[in-house]
Enzyme design. Structure first.
Site, short mmCIF file in Angstrom:
data_model
loop_
_atom_site.label_atom_id
_atom_site.label_comp_id
_atom_site.label_asym_id
_atom_site.label_seq_id
_atom_site.Cartn_x
_atom_site.Cartn_y
_atom_site.Cartn_z
N LYS A 63 -0.70 2.53 -3.61
CA LYS A 63 -0.31 3.68 -2.77
C LYS A 63 0.89 4.40 -3.35
O LYS A 63 0.98 5.62 -3.28
CB LYS A 63 0.03 3.20 -1.34
CG LYS A 63 -1.13 2.56 -0.61
CD LYS A 63 -0.70 2.00 0.74
CE LYS A 63 0.23 0.82 0.65
NZ LYS A 63 -0.33 -0.40 0.07
N GLY B 97 6.07 -2.93 -0.87
CA GLY B 97 6.62 -2.78 -2.22
C GLY B 97 5.72 -1.81 -2.96
O GLY B 97 4.58 -2.13 -3.26
N HIS B 98 6.20 -0.60 -3.17
CA HIS B 98 5.37 0.45 -3.78
C HIS B 98 5.90 0.78 -5.18
O HIS B 98 7.07 1.12 -5.33
CB HIS B 98 5.38 1.71 -2.90
CG HIS B 98 4.75 1.47 -1.55
ND1 HIS B 98 4.65 2.43 -0.59
CD2 HIS B 98 4.19 0.36 -1.01
CE1 HIS B 98 4.04 1.93 0.47
NE2 HIS B 98 3.77 0.67 0.26
N THR C 117 6.01 -11.93 4.74
CA THR C 117 6.95 -11.69 3.65
C THR C 117 8.34 -12.23 4.00
O THR C 117 9.25 -12.18 3.18
CB THR C 117 7.06 -10.17 3.37
OG1 THR C 117 7.49 -9.53 4.58
CG2 THR C 117 5.73 -9.58 2.93
N ARG D 294 11.09 -4.14 24.55
CA ARG D 294 12.16 -3.22 24.94
C ARG D 294 13.55 -3.85 24.81
O ARG D 294 14.44 -3.61 25.61
CB ARG D 294 11.90 -2.68 26.35
CG ARG D 294 10.71 -1.75 26.36
CD ARG D 294 10.01 -1.67 27.67
NE ARG D 294 9.39 -2.92 28.03
CZ ARG D 294 8.70 -3.10 29.14
NH1 ARG D 294 8.56 -2.12 30.00
NH2 ARG D 294 8.16 -4.27 29.42
N THR E 7 7.02 -7.33 -3.63
CA THR E 7 8.14 -7.66 -2.75
C THR E 7 8.55 -9.12 -2.86
O THR E 7 9.71 -9.45 -3.00
CB THR E 7 7.77 -7.32 -1.28
OG1 THR E 7 7.55 -5.92 -1.21
CG2 THR E 7 8.86 -7.71 -0.31
N LYS F 120 -6.97 0.87 -10.64
CA LYS F 120 -7.11 -0.32 -11.48
C LYS F 120 -8.52 -0.53 -12.02
O LYS F 120 -8.95 -1.68 -12.22
CB LYS F 120 -6.63 -1.55 -10.70
CG LYS F 120 -5.14 -1.45 -10.32
CD LYS F 120 -4.58 -2.76 -9.88
CE LYS F 120 -3.30 -3.09 -10.59
NZ LYS F 120 -2.64 -4.30 -10.19
N ALA G 196 -7.80 5.78 -10.95
CA ALA G 196 -6.65 5.37 -11.75
C ALA G 196 -7.09 4.36 -12.79
O ALA G 196 -7.82 3.42 -12.49
CB ALA G 196 -5.56 4.79 -10.86
P1 GDP Z 1 1.24 -0.39 -3.32
O1 GDP Z 1 1.97 -1.38 -2.48
O2 GDP Z 1 -0.06 0.02 -2.72
O3 GDP Z 1 2.07 0.81 -3.69
O4 GDP Z 1 0.89 -1.14 -4.68
P2 GDP Z 1 1.87 -2.09 -5.55
O5 GDP Z 1 2.87 -1.24 -6.23
O6 GDP Z 1 2.39 -3.20 -4.71
O7 GDP Z 1 0.85 -2.75 -6.55
C1 GDP Z 1 0.05 -1.99 -7.40
C2 GDP Z 1 0.34 -2.40 -8.86
O8 GDP Z 1 -0.68 -1.91 -9.69
C3 GDP Z 1 1.63 -1.82 -9.39
O9 GDP Z 1 2.20 -2.72 -10.29
C4 GDP Z 1 1.15 -0.55 -10.12
O10 GDP Z 1 2.03 -0.15 -11.16
C5 GDP Z 1 -0.15 -1.02 -10.66
N1 GDP Z 1 -1.19 0.02 -10.80
C6 GDP Z 1 -1.46 1.07 -9.99
N2 GDP Z 1 -2.57 1.72 -10.40
C7 GDP Z 1 -2.99 1.07 -11.51
C8 GDP Z 1 -4.12 1.25 -12.38
O11 GDP Z 1 -4.95 2.12 -12.21
N3 GDP Z 1 -4.25 0.35 -13.41
C9 GDP Z 1 -3.36 -0.66 -13.60
N4 GDP Z 1 -3.58 -1.48 -14.63
N5 GDP Z 1 -2.30 -0.84 -12.81
C10 GDP Z 1 -2.14 0.00 -11.77
P1 IMO Z 2 2.40 -2.80 0.60
O1 IMO Z 2 2.90 -1.62 1.38
C1 IMO Z 2 0.40 -6.67 0.71
C2 IMO Z 2 1.13 -9.17 4.25
C3 IMO Z 2 1.90 -10.45 4.06
C4 IMO Z 2 1.28 -11.29 5.15
C5 IMO Z 2 1.06 -10.28 6.28
C6 IMO Z 2 2.15 -10.27 7.33
O2 IMO Z 2 3.18 -3.06 -0.63
O3 IMO Z 2 0.93 -2.69 0.37
P2 IMO Z 2 4.65 -9.36 7.38
O4 IMO Z 2 5.83 -9.73 6.56
O5 IMO Z 2 4.26 -7.93 7.32
O6 IMO Z 2 4.76 -9.85 8.79
O7 IMO Z 2 3.43 -10.21 6.73
O8 IMO Z 2 0.99 -9.02 5.65
N1 IMO Z 2 1.81 -7.95 3.75
C7 IMO Z 2 1.46 -7.29 2.64
N2 IMO Z 2 0.52 -7.56 1.71
N3 IMO Z 2 1.12 -5.54 0.63
C8 IMO Z 2 2.04 -5.23 1.55
O9 IMO Z 2 2.70 -4.05 1.56
C9 IMO Z 2 2.28 -6.15 2.60
N4 IMO Z 2 3.11 -6.18 3.66
C10 IMO Z 2 2.80 -7.27 4.35
O10 IMO Z 2 1.69 -10.99 2.79
O11 IMO Z 2 0.02 -11.75 4.75
MG MG Z 3 2.82 -3.29 -2.62
#
Ligand code: GDP
Ligand code: IMO
Ligand code: MG
Length: 419
Positions: A12, A36-37, A124, A138, A294, A325, A407
């Site tokens: 994302k 974690g984006h 997490t 509340r 994260t 990916k 991607a």
């Molecule tokens: P998010 O939480 O949805 O923003 O995704 P994350 O950042 O946690 O995990 C996605 C991972 O895949 C990151 O390390 C990106 O840099 C990587 N990524 C995203 N798109 C691609 C892709 O098309 N190919 C590859 N190889 N890596 C990608």
């Molecule tokens: P992004 O935005 C992947 C998962 C945790 C756990 C469940 C509940 O990077 O896609 P929480 O701490 O939210 O109460 O945990 O949700 N989880 C995620 N898995 N990507 C995330 O965020 C997540 N945020 C929470 O691993 O299973």
């Molecule tokens: Mg993430």
């Protein structure tokens, strides 16, 4: 809107960064620093937990909506780290109605997982669930409470009345209300310039004909209402969450981009029908670097679950898909996609309503041929091998949703935009 169409980590951040170029405002609407984006720009990697992924554009307003839960310690850490890297955060705005993660939320997240033992969720550990619990009970502390010392102190003492009993029960030791209040008052001055009426800001921007991009965290299958409950997060990552999480009506949202990996991953506990415990699963993890952004935890990997993706398209009204990916699948001779579930003798063509059935679902696969040539350099649809194009077309036909972005690498430019 950009939302996760699987169990999170679909990419994302990368897609938001890409689409933010055309937006004026980028807004997060739920979740917290459980997210974690990742963005890779000109070879430089950024990881965002609370700050919207549009912050790298100096001229865009970035908003943290009321639906987000904020750990101020993490927020200011993230702001400082960005400033040190030369990224200005002056355009950040934070809803006065967003809830704050408090020290007791972190403690309670930990003990509730411990108490669940082998039935734990695998959170997490960032205090997300307990913070949303207090919001609905509340008993929550909101960003605006920082501005009124008397109210802040009273609310923290009121919350601790209950929390301290719980903490004592778990043998953790009690927290001092005045100490917690003083700690949070320490954030006030830094928070104040960012505080805003996010709903007003976003609606005004829309009235002026500006483009607002909502950035979801987590994914549809982690949604508190529509995910694989109880193995979910405590908010609404689905598209509808953007309305309650920012104060924007559903009539103002016209484009929902669902992001999905070309395969599936999940981190934490919970059912995952297409999970692979074999060498293919290990290869996806290794080639895709599937470790949490994260928590650093290893992500579970498996084949693409199209049935679940179709469900995500339905509950979120996804208008377009971004498939990420695709490059990770290179070299696998045969690709499997799950199109149905089997539970006992029963076949499911739609996502099962009962979680017990989902827990026992085994995937029914269709097999598609893979490709062996590297695809990360592909800039256009026509440059992808025919079998890769067939794979994408299959996803589009099955989900009845147009694939708009593909991607083929983590970098900003490693993306094919469909004509
Ligand atoms: P998010 O939480 O949805 O923003 O995704 P994350 O950042 O946690 O995990 C996605 C991972 O895949 C990151 O390390 C990106 O840099 C990587 N990524 C995203 N798109 C691609 C892709 O098309 N190919 C590859 N190889 N890596 C990608
Ligand atoms: P992004 O935005 C992947 C998962 C945790 C756990 C469940 C509940 O990077 O896609 P929480 O701490 O939210 O109460 O945990 O949700 N989880 C995620 N898995 N990507 C995330 O965020 C997540 N945020 C929470 O691993 O299973
Ligand atoms: Mg993430």
């Amino acid at each position: 809107m950009v939302i996760g169409a699987q169990w999170g980590d679909e990419g994302k951040g990368k897609i938001t960064d890409l689409l933010a170029e055309r937006a004026d405002v980028v807004a997060r609407y739920q979740g917290g620093n459980n997210a974690g984006h990742t963005i890779v720009r000109r070879g430089e990697e950024f990881k965002f937990h609370l700050i919207p992924s549009g912050i790298l554009y100096a001229a865009k307003t970035c908003i943290i909506g009321n639906g987000v839960v904020i750990d101020p310690h993490i927020l200011f850490g993230e702001i400082e780290a960005l400033r040190e890297r030369g990224v200005a955060v002056d355009n950040l705005r934070i809803s006065a109605n967003a809830h704050l993660i408090m020290p007791y939320h972190l403690l309670l997240d930990g003990v509730s997982e411990q108490t669940l033992g082998r039935f734990k969720i695998g959170t997490t550990g960032r205090g997300i669930g307990p913070c949303y619990v207090d919001k609905y009970a509340r008993l929550g502390i909101r960003v605006q409470d920082l501005l009124d010392e008397k109210i802040l102190r009273r609310k923290i003492h009121a919350a601790l009345n209950e929390k301290n009993r719980l903490l004592e029960l778990y043998d953790i030791g009690m927290l001092d209300g005045d100490q917690v209040t003083d700690e949070y008052l320490g954030y006030r001055e830094r928070m104040e310039p960012f505080i805003c009426d996010a709903s007003l800001l976003i609606n005004k921007a829309l009235d002026e004909g500006k483009t607002v991009l909502f950035e979801g965290a987590q994914g549809v299958l982690l949604d508190i209402d529509f995910g694989t409950y109880p193995f979910v997060t405590s908010s609404n990552p689905i598209a509808g969450g953007a309305c309650t999480g920012t104060g924007v009506g559903p009539t103002r949202i016209n484009y929902v981009m669902g992001v999905a990996k070309a395969y599936t991953t999940r981190v934490g506990e919970g059912p995952f029908p297409t999970e692979l415990d074999d060498e293919v699963g290990a290869a996806l993890c290794e080639v895709g670097h599937e470790f949490g952004t994260t928590t650093g935890r290893k992500r579970r990997c498996g084949w693409l679950d199209l049935l679940a993706l179709k469900y995500a398209c339905r509950v979120s009204g996804i208008t377009h898909l971004a498939i990420t990916k695709l490059d990770v699948l290179t070299g696998l001779p045969t690709l499997k996609v799950c199109t149905k579930y089997k539970v006992g003798k029963k076949l499911f063509g739609e996502f099962p309503l009962h979680q017990t059935e989902f827990h026992h679902a085994t995937p029914v696969y269709e097999e598609l041929p893979g490709w062996s040539e590297p695809i990360s350099g592909a800039l256009q649809w026509g440059q992808l091998p025919e079998t890769a194009r067939d794979y994408i077309s299959f996803i589009s036909e099955y989900t009845r949703t147009e694939v708009k972005l593909i991607a083929v690498g983590p970098g900003r430019d490693e993306t094919i935009v469909m004509p």
